[in-house]
Design an enzyme around this catalytic site. Structure first.
Site, PDB file in Angstrom:
ATOM      1  N   GLN A  32       0.823  -1.208   0.000  1.00  0.00           N
ATOM      2  CA  GLN A  32       0.000   0.000   0.000  1.00  0.00           C
ATOM      3  C   GLN A  32       0.861   1.263   0.000  1.00  0.00           C
ATOM      4  O   GLN A  32       1.889   1.322   0.656  1.00  0.00           O
ATOM      5  CB  GLN A  32      -0.925   0.007   1.229  1.00  0.00           C
ATOM      6  CG  GLN A  32      -2.029  -1.025   1.180  1.00  0.00           C
ATOM      7  CD  GLN A  32      -1.559  -2.452   1.368  1.00  0.00           C
ATOM      8  OE1 GLN A  32      -0.483  -2.700   1.898  1.00  0.00           O
ATOM      9  NE2 GLN A  32      -2.380  -3.400   0.947  1.00  0.00           N
ATOM     10  N   PRO A  52      -6.846  -2.595 -14.876  1.00  0.00           N
ATOM     11  CA  PRO A  52      -6.250  -3.096 -13.631  1.00  0.00           C
ATOM     12  C   PRO A  52      -6.894  -2.522 -12.380  1.00  0.00           C
ATOM     13  O   PRO A  52      -7.047  -1.312 -12.243  1.00  0.00           O
ATOM     14  CB  PRO A  52      -4.789  -2.653 -13.756  1.00  0.00           C
ATOM     15  CG  PRO A  52      -4.829  -1.454 -14.657  1.00  0.00           C
ATOM     16  CD  PRO A  52      -5.920  -1.735 -15.640  1.00  0.00           C
ATOM     17  N   GLU A  54      -7.525  -3.716  -7.880  1.00  0.00           N
ATOM     18  CA  GLU A  54      -7.078  -4.571  -6.782  1.00  0.00           C
ATOM     19  C   GLU A  54      -8.132  -5.651  -6.565  1.00  0.00           C
ATOM     20  O   GLU A  54      -8.836  -5.672  -5.560  1.00  0.00           O
ATOM     21  CB  GLU A  54      -6.903  -3.716  -5.523  1.00  0.00           C
ATOM     22  CG  GLU A  54      -5.599  -3.955  -4.806  1.00  0.00           C
ATOM     23  CD  GLU A  54      -5.301  -2.891  -3.772  1.00  0.00           C
ATOM     24  OE1 GLU A  54      -5.229  -3.230  -2.580  1.00  0.00           O
ATOM     25  OE2 GLU A  54      -5.161  -1.713  -4.172  1.00  0.00           O
ATOM     26  N   PHE A  56      -8.071  -8.680  -5.703  1.00  0.00           N
ATOM     27  CA  PHE A  56      -7.877  -9.724  -4.701  1.00  0.00           C
ATOM     28  C   PHE A  56      -7.893  -9.190  -3.268  1.00  0.00           C
ATOM     29  O   PHE A  56      -7.484  -9.876  -2.340  1.00  0.00           O
ATOM     30  CB  PHE A  56      -6.561 -10.450  -4.984  1.00  0.00           C
ATOM     31  CG  PHE A  56      -6.464 -10.954  -6.395  1.00  0.00           C
ATOM     32  CD1 PHE A  56      -7.221 -12.034  -6.803  1.00  0.00           C
ATOM     33  CD2 PHE A  56      -5.649 -10.313  -7.326  1.00  0.00           C
ATOM     34  CE1 PHE A  56      -7.165 -12.495  -8.110  1.00  0.00           C
ATOM     35  CE2 PHE A  56      -5.582 -10.770  -8.639  1.00  0.00           C
ATOM     36  CZ  PHE A  56      -6.347 -11.861  -9.039  1.00  0.00           C
ATOM     37  N   GLN A  57      -8.385  -7.982  -3.074  1.00  0.00           N
ATOM     38  CA  GLN A  57      -8.350  -7.375  -1.745  1.00  0.00           C
ATOM     39  C   GLN A  57      -9.583  -7.669  -0.900  1.00  0.00           C
ATOM     40  O   GLN A  57      -9.586  -7.424   0.306  1.00  0.00           O
ATOM     41  CB  GLN A  57      -8.208  -5.858  -1.872  1.00  0.00           C
ATOM     42  CG  GLN A  57      -9.419  -5.155  -2.478  1.00  0.00           C
ATOM     43  CD  GLN A  57      -9.266  -3.654  -2.523  1.00  0.00           C
ATOM     44  OE1 GLN A  57      -8.766  -3.052  -1.580  1.00  0.00           O
ATOM     45  NE2 GLN A  57      -9.663  -3.036  -3.627  1.00  0.00           N
ATOM     46  N   PRO A  66      -9.976  -4.610   3.380  1.00  0.00           N
ATOM     47  CA  PRO A  66      -9.700  -4.439   4.803  1.00  0.00           C
ATOM     48  C   PRO A  66     -10.064  -3.033   5.276  1.00  0.00           C
ATOM     49  O   PRO A  66      -9.711  -2.037   4.648  1.00  0.00           O
ATOM     50  CB  PRO A  66      -8.197  -4.695   4.903  1.00  0.00           C
ATOM     51  CG  PRO A  66      -7.904  -5.626   3.777  1.00  0.00           C
ATOM     52  CD  PRO A  66      -8.805  -5.174   2.669  1.00  0.00           C
ATOM     53  N   TRP A  71      -6.384  -3.282   9.758  1.00  0.00           N
ATOM     54  CA  TRP A  71      -4.946  -3.129   9.591  1.00  0.00           C
ATOM     55  C   TRP A  71      -4.229  -3.117  10.942  1.00  0.00           C
ATOM     56  O   TRP A  71      -3.014  -3.233  11.000  1.00  0.00           O
ATOM     57  CB  TRP A  71      -4.627  -1.838   8.840  1.00  0.00           C
ATOM     58  CG  TRP A  71      -4.930  -1.920   7.381  1.00  0.00           C
ATOM     59  CD1 TRP A  71      -5.935  -1.291   6.702  1.00  0.00           C
ATOM     60  CD2 TRP A  71      -4.217  -2.673   6.410  1.00  0.00           C
ATOM     61  NE1 TRP A  71      -5.901  -1.618   5.375  1.00  0.00           N
ATOM     62  CE2 TRP A  71      -4.849  -2.466   5.164  1.00  0.00           C
ATOM     63  CE3 TRP A  71      -3.101  -3.520   6.473  1.00  0.00           C
ATOM     64  CZ2 TRP A  71      -4.405  -3.074   3.997  1.00  0.00           C
ATOM     65  CZ3 TRP A  71      -2.655  -4.125   5.303  1.00  0.00           C
ATOM     66  CH2 TRP A  71      -3.309  -3.890   4.078  1.00  0.00           C
TER      67      TRP A  71
END
Length: 284
Positions: A32, A52, A54, A56-57, A66, A71
């Site tokens: 990140q 493109p 993210e 797979f987050q 998340p 985090w």
């Protein structure tokens, strides 16, 4: 037979040098606040290098990326937690692994068939877990998960040398929940400096970088390397080089169109953190 994962190799090792041809795929590997958003948005702007994101987050328990407090799992400092939004329970994911893969493959393609995406090290367990349900799964590790989901793919690694600045940017983003462009003035006004919050993220980012480097070494992979410094200095040049590696037209590389989030406040917090790290023994 499992599809291979394409990777870049040094000029001295031509036997392992592979490139995705026109209509191929690429996956940006990063952590990140490393500059990866600038890179993928610039690649998207070419119109010929996929869409493109993210992909797979998203956590299967919430169907969301998340959240700020996620985090800081294990952190009990009330001064840190008070600066982060409470958790939203979300909705569990209902897709099968095959539906998940098909959606990602469709969403990430541009009209010419090129697919693009982005993967952070903290997301790799999610990718492996979701890929485990595929009927044609060929293994149980990350490399075969990438191959089974995406096929032949060029790996592009984005890194940022100045981890303190990266962690400060991360700390502001988890408080404001603004991940690109200028922060919302009202939310940014409520964001506060906290050395322990930044220290936690310095450690997280260093662990992510170490995870990628260990994975590359264990698998004999030399990715296409991009540094934050060269990316922000000349985005068009970096994008053109990637297009050329994909055997696409490098002249399609656009000028950068994203505003840098870092500002005088970011610089002030970074310098303040370095001072606190020196006096308190916090990670750098």
């Amino acid at each position: 037979m499992a599809a291979k994962v394409t990777f870049m190799a040094s000029d001295s090792d031509d036997s392992t040098l592979h490139r995705s041809g026109p209509g191929g795929s690429y996956l940006v590997l990063a952590s990140q606040r490393s500059g990866s958003t600038l890179l993928v948005e610039s690649l998207r702007a070419t119109g010929i290098a996929g869409n493109p994101e993210e992909y797979f987050q998203y956590l299967p328990t919430t169907s969301a990326a998340p959240q700020p407090r996620e985090w800081f799992a294990g952190v009990t400092d009330p001064q840190v937690l008070a600066l982060l939004d409470p958790l939203d329970p979300g909705v569990p994911a209902a897709e099968t692994s095959s539906q998940w893969r098909e959606r990602i493959l469709q969403a990430g393609r541009s009209d010419n068939g090129v697919w693009g995406g982005k993967l952070m090290w903290n997301q790799t367990p999610l990718l492996v877990d979701r890929a485990a349900g595929l009927p044609d799964r060929s293994g149980s590790d990350l490399r075969t998960a990438i191959a089974d989901v995406l096929g032949d793919v060029l790996l592009i690694k984005v890194s940022r040398e100045n981890v303190v600045d990266q962690a400060v940017s991360f700390w502001r983003a988890v408080q404001t929940r603004v991940w690109r462009g200028k922060a919302d003035p009202e939310r940014d006004a409520r964001a506060q400096y906290n050395a322990d919050g930044i220290a936690h993220l310095v450690t997280e980012l260093r662990n992510q970088e170490a995870g990628w480097r260990a994975w590359f070494a264990d698998n004999g992979i030399t990715p296409f390397e991009v540094s934050y410094e060269e990316l922000t200095a000349d985005t068009t040049k970096v994008v053109a080089a990637i297009l050329e590696a994909l055997e696409l037209d490098p002249a399609a590389a656009p000028p950068p169109d994203l505003e840098k989030q870092g500002d005088a406040r970011s610089n002030e917090w970074a310098e303040r953190y370095r001072h606190d790290a020196a006096s308190r023994g916090l990670p750098l």
